[in-house]
Design an enzyme around this catalytic site. Sequence first.
Site, PDB file in Angstrom:
ATOM      1  N   ASP A   7      -2.194   1.286  -8.948  1.00 56.91           N
ATOM      2  CA  ASP A   7      -2.776   0.895  -7.675  1.00 56.91           C
ATOM      3  C   ASP A   7      -4.200   1.465  -7.653  1.00 56.91           C
ATOM      4  O   ASP A   7      -4.523   2.360  -8.438  1.00 56.91           O
ATOM      5  CB  ASP A   7      -1.915   1.480  -6.549  1.00 56.91           C
ATOM      6  CG  ASP A   7      -2.488   1.197  -5.177  1.00 56.91           C
ATOM      7  OD1 ASP A   7      -2.972   0.069  -4.960  1.00 56.91           O
ATOM      8  OD2 ASP A   7      -2.450   2.111  -4.323  1.00 56.91           O
ATOM      9  N   ASP A   9      -6.612   2.076  -4.424  1.00 54.41           N
ATOM     10  CA  ASP A   9      -6.927   2.993  -3.320  1.00 54.41           C
ATOM     11  C   ASP A   9      -5.819   4.046  -3.151  1.00 54.41           C
ATOM     12  O   ASP A   9      -4.643   3.714  -3.025  1.00 54.41           O
ATOM     13  CB  ASP A   9      -7.093   2.206  -2.012  1.00 54.41           C
ATOM     14  CG  ASP A   9      -8.205   1.156  -2.107  1.00 54.41           C
ATOM     15  OD1 ASP A   9      -9.154   1.384  -2.894  1.00 54.41           O
ATOM     16  OD2 ASP A   9      -8.121   0.137  -1.407  1.00 54.41           O
ATOM     17  N   ASP A  15      -8.600   6.900  -0.398  1.00 56.87           N
ATOM     18  CA  ASP A  15      -8.252   5.777   0.461  1.00 56.87           C
ATOM     19  C   ASP A  15      -8.868   5.993   1.840  1.00 56.87           C
ATOM     20  O   ASP A  15      -9.320   7.095   2.162  1.00 56.87           O
ATOM     21  CB  ASP A  15      -6.734   5.658   0.580  1.00 56.87           C
ATOM     22  CG  ASP A  15      -6.312   4.284   1.076  1.00 56.87           C
ATOM     23  OD1 ASP A  15      -7.175   3.394   1.195  1.00 56.87           O
ATOM     24  OD2 ASP A  15      -5.115   4.101   1.349  1.00 56.87           O
ATOM     25  N   HIS A  91      -5.273 -11.533   0.344  1.00 54.74           N
ATOM     26  CA  HIS A  91      -4.632 -12.141   1.515  1.00 54.74           C
ATOM     27  C   HIS A  91      -4.172 -11.108   2.533  1.00 54.74           C
ATOM     28  O   HIS A  91      -3.902  -9.966   2.204  1.00 54.74           O
ATOM     29  CB  HIS A  91      -3.420 -12.967   1.059  1.00 54.74           C
ATOM     30  CG  HIS A  91      -3.758 -13.955  -0.019  1.00 54.74           C
ATOM     31  ND1 HIS A  91      -3.275 -13.863  -1.305  1.00 54.74           N
ATOM     32  CD2 HIS A  91      -4.569 -15.035   0.016  1.00 54.74           C
ATOM     33  CE1 HIS A  91      -3.766 -14.861  -2.033  1.00 54.74           C
ATOM     34  NE2 HIS A  91      -4.561 -15.576  -1.259  1.00 54.74           N
ATOM     35  N   ARG A 100       0.661 -10.297  -2.584  1.00 59.41           N
ATOM     36  CA  ARG A 100       0.503  -9.056  -1.824  1.00 59.41           C
ATOM     37  C   ARG A 100       1.722  -8.162  -2.030  1.00 59.41           C
ATOM     38  O   ARG A 100       2.851  -8.535  -1.723  1.00 59.41           O
ATOM     39  CB  ARG A 100       0.325  -9.391  -0.337  1.00 59.41           C
ATOM     40  CG  ARG A 100       0.084  -8.177   0.550  1.00 59.41           C
ATOM     41  CD  ARG A 100      -0.312  -8.621   1.959  1.00 59.41           C
ATOM     42  NE  ARG A 100      -0.132  -7.568   2.932  1.00 59.41           N
ATOM     43  CZ  ARG A 100      -0.976  -6.568   3.125  1.00 59.41           C
ATOM     44  NH1 ARG A 100      -2.081  -6.498   2.384  1.00 59.41           N
ATOM     45  NH2 ARG A 100      -0.746  -5.644   4.018  1.00 59.41           N
TER      46      ARG A 100
HETATM   47 MG   LIG Z   1      -2.839   2.641  -2.388  1.00 54.80          MG
HETATM   48 ZN   LIG Z   2      -2.014 -12.475  -2.068  1.00 56.31          ZN
END
Ligand SMILES: [Mg+2]
Ligand SMILES: [Zn+2]
Length: 176
Positions: A7, A9, A15, A91, A100
């Site tokens: 990932d 952030d 973050d 999105h 997502r």
């Molecule tokens: Mg994160």
């Molecule tokens: Zn998406």
Amino acid sequence: MKLIILDRDGVINFDSDQFIKTTEEWLPIPGSLEAIARLNQAGYRVAVATNQSGIGRGLFDMPTLNAIHDKMHKACAQVGAHIDAIFFCPHTNDAQCNCRKPKSGMLEEIAERYGMSLQGVPAVGDSLRDLEAATRLSAKPYLVLTGKGKKTQDKGGLPEGTLVYPDLATVAATLI
Ligand SMILES: [Mg+2]
Ligand SMILES: [Zn+2]
């Protein structure tokens, strides 16, 4: 081939609940870029999968996201680190897309790109949805306590087999 999925952030950079909307707001967590360099040296390819709903919300645009990623790539290069590929979902939740996280679309794209199963591939995140996306493709969920990680740990309900480490540097140290 060894692969690790990160990932962005809260794992690579600090973050913000206000989103990372500008290059100035993108600041690496100390040790994270060096950790990527060590993973690279140990033969890992590093792919990033990141939800960036700030685009869908109109908080920043694609050129800005590209500029942020350019800054990240350059910061990596300065310490000999290399991020192979960045997959992002632009999105909002309302779009009902398949990319997502906690949906697994981005990870499916990664599996396709590298032509490999993600079974057992380490996937590092600071939010439950990162871990959930990972387990959908049998990747190995790693929770780091940077970013939203402590909150995520406190809330509980982590997927079975989730490994918890203080930060990406520690994850890297256990993998190499
Ligand atoms: Mg994160
Ligand atoms: Zn998406």
